[in-house]
Design a protein around this motif. Structure first.
Motif, mmCIF file in Angstrom:
data_model
loop_
_atom_site.group_PDB
_atom_site.id
_atom_site.type_symbol
_atom_site.label_atom_id
_atom_site.label_comp_id
_atom_site.label_asym_id
_atom_site.label_seq_id
_atom_site.Cartn_x
_atom_site.Cartn_y
_atom_site.Cartn_z
ATOM 1 N N THR A 32 14.650 13.567 -20.389
ATOM 2 C CA THR A 32 16.103 13.608 -20.609
ATOM 3 C C THR A 32 16.415 12.680 -21.777
ATOM 4 O O THR A 32 15.914 11.560 -21.832
ATOM 5 C CB THR A 32 16.855 13.106 -19.352
ATOM 6 N N LEU A 43 7.808 23.099 -23.752
ATOM 7 C CA LEU A 43 8.875 22.343 -24.409
ATOM 8 C C LEU A 43 9.194 23.035 -25.728
ATOM 9 O O LEU A 43 8.291 23.343 -26.519
ATOM 10 C CB LEU A 43 8.449 20.899 -24.665
ATOM 11 N N GLN A 50 4.428 22.823 -18.377
ATOM 12 C CA GLN A 50 5.828 22.845 -18.789
ATOM 13 C C GLN A 50 5.872 23.180 -20.277
ATOM 14 O O GLN A 50 5.220 22.511 -21.083
ATOM 15 C CB GLN A 50 6.481 21.482 -18.530
ATOM 16 N N ARG A 101 6.614 17.931 -11.820
ATOM 17 C CA ARG A 101 7.419 18.657 -12.810
ATOM 18 C C ARG A 101 8.754 17.947 -13.019
ATOM 19 O O ARG A 101 9.188 17.703 -14.155
ATOM 20 C CB ARG A 101 7.670 20.102 -12.337
ATOM 21 N N ASP A 102 9.403 17.602 -11.902
ATOM 22 C CA ASP A 102 10.732 16.984 -12.002
ATOM 23 C C ASP A 102 10.657 15.622 -12.681
ATOM 24 O O ASP A 102 11.514 15.274 -13.500
ATOM 25 C CB ASP A 102 11.361 16.854 -10.608
ATOM 26 N N LEU A 107 14.227 22.352 -22.635
ATOM 27 C CA LEU A 107 13.296 22.908 -21.660
ATOM 28 C C LEU A 107 14.017 23.611 -20.523
ATOM 29 O O LEU A 107 15.153 23.277 -20.193
ATOM 30 C CB LEU A 107 12.384 21.807 -21.099
ATOM 31 N N THR A 108 13.339 24.602 -19.984
ATOM 32 C CA THR A 108 13.730 25.214 -18.716
ATOM 33 C C THR A 108 12.623 24.839 -17.741
ATOM 34 O O THR A 108 11.445 25.144 -18.019
ATOM 35 C CB THR A 108 13.770 26.754 -18.829
ATOM 36 N N PRO A 109 12.959 24.145 -16.631
ATOM 37 C CA PRO A 109 11.863 23.713 -15.741
ATOM 38 C C PRO A 109 11.000 24.902 -15.303
ATOM 39 O O PRO A 109 11.507 25.971 -14.984
ATOM 40 C CB PRO A 109 12.613 23.102 -14.548
ATOM 41 N N SER A 110 9.694 24.689 -15.315
ATOM 42 C CA SER A 110 8.742 25.727 -14.902
ATOM 43 C C SER A 110 9.036 26.220 -13.500
ATOM 44 O O SER A 110 9.376 25.418 -12.629
ATOM 45 C CB SER A 110 7.339 25.131 -14.850
ATOM 46 N N CYS A 114 10.129 16.235 -16.417
ATOM 47 C CA CYS A 114 11.360 16.745 -17.043
ATOM 48 C C CYS A 114 12.424 15.647 -17.100
ATOM 49 O O CYS A 114 13.123 15.501 -18.111
ATOM 50 C CB CYS A 114 11.886 17.968 -16.297
ATOM 51 N N ASN A 115 12.531 14.846 -16.050
ATOM 52 C CA ASN A 115 13.527 13.754 -16.058
ATOM 53 C C ASN A 115 13.195 12.704 -17.104
ATOM 54 O O ASN A 115 14.087 12.200 -17.785
ATOM 55 C CB ASN A 115 13.628 13.086 -14.677
#
Ligand code: PMP
Ligand code: GLN
Length: 392
Positions: free
Chosen positions: A313, A330, A328, A305-306, A319-322, A309-310
């Motif tokens: 960027t 978007l 996820q 997930r990270d 987004l709000t991380p799951s 999400c990264n």
């Protein structure tokens, strides 16, 4: 020359029991992704295999004569390790003989549980966006669904609204935490809410907990198996497909009190009767030997997930991380105001990244701009997909 079935004249007009149901969005989007050569982050499945020892154990049983019907409720060693796991994790003393049933996927377990409690005319409460297998099962049992919408950004349940929706016909509440497709995870207030609305009512709960081991940032998974009063009215469903990266095996289980399990099995025995023998033995061995696999699963997916999400960027997505699952959401509101269902298809065709629109899981789709992306993919795939998304 062979004759064609399509050339024959149908003599009977079939009156569909599910006239408004089309092919599931997961099948539609995965096919489009394959046809278009797109990176498939739509249907939720890993692009990597399960643990080697699990594969070895299943092969062992497959090639050593474990290929005939297993017992209807599931093989005893598998039910025993499931009961043990539920006890260790959630503190419930589960009787594998009378309270655990192995099923051919969570889809089957959900179907049997819904069929067990819904009588013609009954109502079930579901939360939108709602996993797409629930409502058809309720409909086939002669019931109807009351849809309660969950709204961005938190997709939390408004329990007052649930209390207002409960009437004399309400028989069932469908719960799903961690939640597909939003990634929302229940907290203690949700347990209190469920407790309050069900107290002293003739209400059952089908708890879809297939992502029970995929909860992030140190949150606990609040399984209904933790709460004796709630478990007493619940069917708790989990799936080895998510836990062992083996979605195609379709092995899952349902934990429920003896009376509910007895009714569940009456149905299960005539839906699938049972589940592939070598898979059950292989999973029983692996679950017994390697509990660290499910213990480490949250960290494994949190890293993905990270990473995803990264990689995003600097993109125009919000987004709000799951909080859980391997999905996820978007928010594409800054890129376009197209409807999500069309956009998911267009981006699959033109940009070669496939996702799932979430409006299809609502009875009345709100104006929102989210697509769901599955990050159960190897890191290089996530990076390639994110590169494309960052250009949009
Ligand atoms: N419930 C939810 C919320 C799911 O996401 C899925 C599938 N991915 C299922 C049930 C069905 O699980 P299974 O593949 O074990 O039938
Ligand atoms: N649960 C999976 C998803 O959400 C799909 C399962 C299926 O295709 N039946 O993507």
């Amino acid at each position: 020359m062979l004759w064609k079935l399509s050339d024959t004249q149908p003599e009977l007009a079939l009156n569909s029991k599910l006239p408004s149901v089309g092919t599931t969005i997961f099948t539609v989007m995965s096919k489009l992704a394959a046809d278009e050569g797109a990176i498939n982050l739509s249907q939720g499945y890993p692009d990597f295999d399960g643990p080697p020892l699990l594969l070895e154990r299943v092969s062992h049983y497959l090639t050593n004569g474990y290929n005939q019907y297993p017992p209807m409720a599931g093989i005893e060693p598998l039910r025993a390790v499931i009961a043990n796991k539920v006890g260790t994790l959630y503190g419930a003393a589960i009787d594998p003989e009378t309270e655990v049933t192995v099923t051919s996927g969570a889809t089957e377990a959900l179907f049997c549980a819904i069929t067990a409690v819904i009588q013609p005319g009954d109502e079930a409460i579901v939360f939108d966006p709602c996993y797409d297998s629930y409502e058809p099962a309720v409909t086939l049992a002669g019931g109807t669904c009351r849809h309660i919408p969950l709204r961005a950004p938190g997709f939390r349940i408004d329990w007052n609204r649930v209390a207002d929706a409960i009437g004399p016909k309400t028989r069932l509440i469908m719960t799903n935490t961690p939640h597909n497709p939003t990634g929302a995870v229940w907290d203690a207030a949700d347990i209190d809410g469920l407790r309050t609305v069900t107290a002293e009512r003739d209400l059952y709960v089908v708890a879809d907990e297939v992502y029970e081991h995929i909860v992030f940032d140190g949150r606990p998974h609040l399984s209904l198996a933790r709460y004796p009063d709630l478990l007493a009215r619940s069917f708790v469903v989990s799936s080895f497909g998510k836990t062992y990266h083996t979605t195609g095996w379709k092995v899952a289980y349902c934990v429920a009190p003896p009376e509910l399990t007895a009714e569940f099995r009456r149905i299960h025995q005539f839906v699938t009767f049972t589940t592939a023998t070598p898979l059950q033995y292989g999973i029983a061995d692996f679950l017994g030997k390697c509990p660290e696999h499910h213990e480490n699963l949250a960290a494994f997916y949190q890293a993905k997930r990270d990473l995803f999400c990264n990689f995003l960027t600097g993109s125009r997505f919000k987004l709000t991380p799951s909080a859980g699952t391997f999905f996820q959401l978007l928010d594409y509101g800054e890129i376009t105001n197209e409807a999500d269902a069309e956009l998911a298809r267009r981006w699959t065709r033109e940009e070669k990244v496939a996702s799932i629109p979430i409006s299809v899981f609502y009875e009345e789709p709100p104006r929102q701009q989210f697509l769901r992306f599955c990050f159960a993919k190897d890191d290089a795939t996530l990076e390639r997909a994110a590169e494309i998304l960052c250009r949009l």
